[in-house]
Design an enzyme around this catalytic site. Structure first.
Site, PDB file in Angstrom:
ATOM      1  N   LEU A  45     -38.069 -24.082  23.846  1.00 17.56           N
ATOM      2  CA  LEU A  45     -37.820 -23.560  25.180  1.00 17.56           C
ATOM      3  C   LEU A  45     -37.248 -24.677  26.047  1.00 17.56           C
ATOM      4  CD1 LEU A  45     -41.083 -21.475  25.713  1.00 17.56           C
ATOM      5  CD2 LEU A  45     -38.821 -20.610  25.088  1.00 17.56           C
ATOM      6  N   SER A  46     -36.680 -24.303  27.181  1.00 13.94           N
ATOM      7  CA  SER A  46     -36.103 -25.342  28.033  1.00 13.94           C
ATOM      8  C   SER A  46     -37.154 -26.351  28.460  1.00 13.94           C
ATOM      9  CB  SER A  46     -35.415 -24.729  29.255  1.00 13.94           C
ATOM     10  OG  SER A  46     -36.305 -23.926  29.990  1.00 13.94           O
ATOM     11  N   GLU A  47     -38.406 -25.893  28.714  1.00 10.81           N
ATOM     12  CA  GLU A  47     -39.512 -26.814  29.009  1.00 10.81           C
ATOM     13  C   GLU A  47     -40.827 -26.270  28.466  1.00 10.81           C
ATOM     14  OE1 GLU A  47     -36.502 -28.061  32.039  1.00 10.81           O
ATOM     15  OE2 GLU A  47     -37.598 -26.178  32.064  1.00 10.81           O
ATOM     16  N   THR A  48     -41.696 -27.199  28.132  1.00  9.12           N
ATOM     17  CA  THR A  48     -43.083 -26.918  27.767  1.00  9.12           C
ATOM     18  C   THR A  48     -43.966 -27.798  28.642  1.00  9.12           C
ATOM     19  OG1 THR A  48     -42.514 -26.371  25.483  1.00  9.12           O
ATOM     20  CG2 THR A  48     -44.795 -26.992  25.916  1.00  9.12           C
ATOM     21  N   HIS A  77     -39.294 -24.546  37.389  1.00  9.18           N
ATOM     22  CA  HIS A  77     -39.986 -23.404  36.804  1.00  9.18           C
ATOM     23  C   HIS A  77     -41.256 -23.831  36.069  1.00  9.18           C
ATOM     24  CE1 HIS A  77     -38.534 -23.580  32.556  1.00  9.18           C
ATOM     25  NE2 HIS A  77     -39.306 -22.542  32.333  1.00  9.18           N
TER      26      HIS A  77
END
Length: 277
Positions: A45-48, A77
């Site tokens: 994902l774009s961030e964790t 986000h």
């Protein structure tokens, strides 16, 4: 092996699965840097986000934010998604607002009218982008000469710069050439105005070194709002659309309250379970 609570939260969506997904691991204090980085790379994902106990006075929790490739000091986000997951797991803020500790310091998150909103952190870098760089970026996105009406450094941690285009249609028509943009090592945002739409602006966010587009981006919207509102190009309260080019329907609420810009949107847990490390 540790087994930790996990949520996957949709952030900024106008409905379930319409925004930007965030993986959140709670109680992550015992994880090593390598374990966090490996899991973030695996989720793709774009961030964790990894939530742990705070180490600074006044914070309700600490979050560390990883992309598949590196750690970020701040991202929008993940800030709203982490606050949502922490509250959903029973977290109780010390005061009226939630106070998050992250790489840029303490960030306030406020509950308002069914949404969460974070206080935009101050810009680390601002000011106009060099004309030669603007021209290279314009060509890298396949934009017509004259399409860029202004360009500004809007870095609040991840390294953003933003190009203001003539319209939302031009933003949606941009076609990134990562062979050109990637070596520039940029995080670039495109923004263009709409007339008569439910959103005042359309945004797109490009992570050029890794070669992908982020669906809905709180940090970019935060810094772009500081630029556009501060320069009189946007009203003090507006809604931005993002993710349209990727089949999403992201909506980000931007509002100036005194000197502070607030960045808000919907958050909902779509997946919940346990992660075994």
């Amino acid at each position: 092996m540790p087994e930790l609570a996990f949520q996957q939260v949709d952030v900024f969506g106008s409905g379930n699965f319409r925004g930007n997904p965030l993986a959140v691991v709670l109680g992550a204090d015992g994880l090593s840097d390598a374990e966090m980085a490996r899991f973030a790379n695996w989720t793709n994902l774009s961030e964790t986000a990894f939530i742990m106990k705070p180490s600074r006075s006044g914070a309700d929790y600490r979050v560390r934010i990883f992309t598949p490739a590196r750690e970020l000091p701040f991202a929008g986000h993940p800030t709203l998604g982490s606050a949502h997951a922490w509250l959903a797991a029973g977290g109780q803020p010390r005061g009226r607002d939630v106070v998050q500790q992250c790489g840029v310091g303490l960030v306030t998150v406020r509950r308002c009218q069914g949404e969460l909103a974070f206080a935009a952190p101050p810009l680390r870098r601002s000011g106009p982008v060099e004309p030669e760089m603007v021209e290279r970026i314009r060509q890298g996105f396949g934009l017509e000469p004259g399409a860029v009406t202004a360009a500004e450094w809007v870095d609040n941690g991840p390294g953003w710069l933003a190009l203001l285009l003539r319209s939302g249609d031009e933003v949606l028509a941009a076609k990134p050439d990562y062979a050109v943009l990637g070596p520039m090592n940029l995080r670039a945002g495109l923004v263009g105005p709409w007339e008569g739409a439910d959103a005042a602006f359309e945004l797109r966010a490009f992570i050029c070194p890794e070669g992908y587009e982020d669906p809905v981006t709180g940090s970019l919207n935060a810094s772009v709002a500081q630029w556009l509102i501060g320069s009189g190009r946007a009203p003090e309260s507006y809604v931005a659309a993002q993710g349209t080019a990727l089949g999403r329907a992201g909506r980000v609420s931007l509002r100036k309250d005194g000197p502070q810009i607030w960045v808000g949107g919907n958050t909902v847990t779509c997946i919940e379970g346990r992660v075994v490390f």
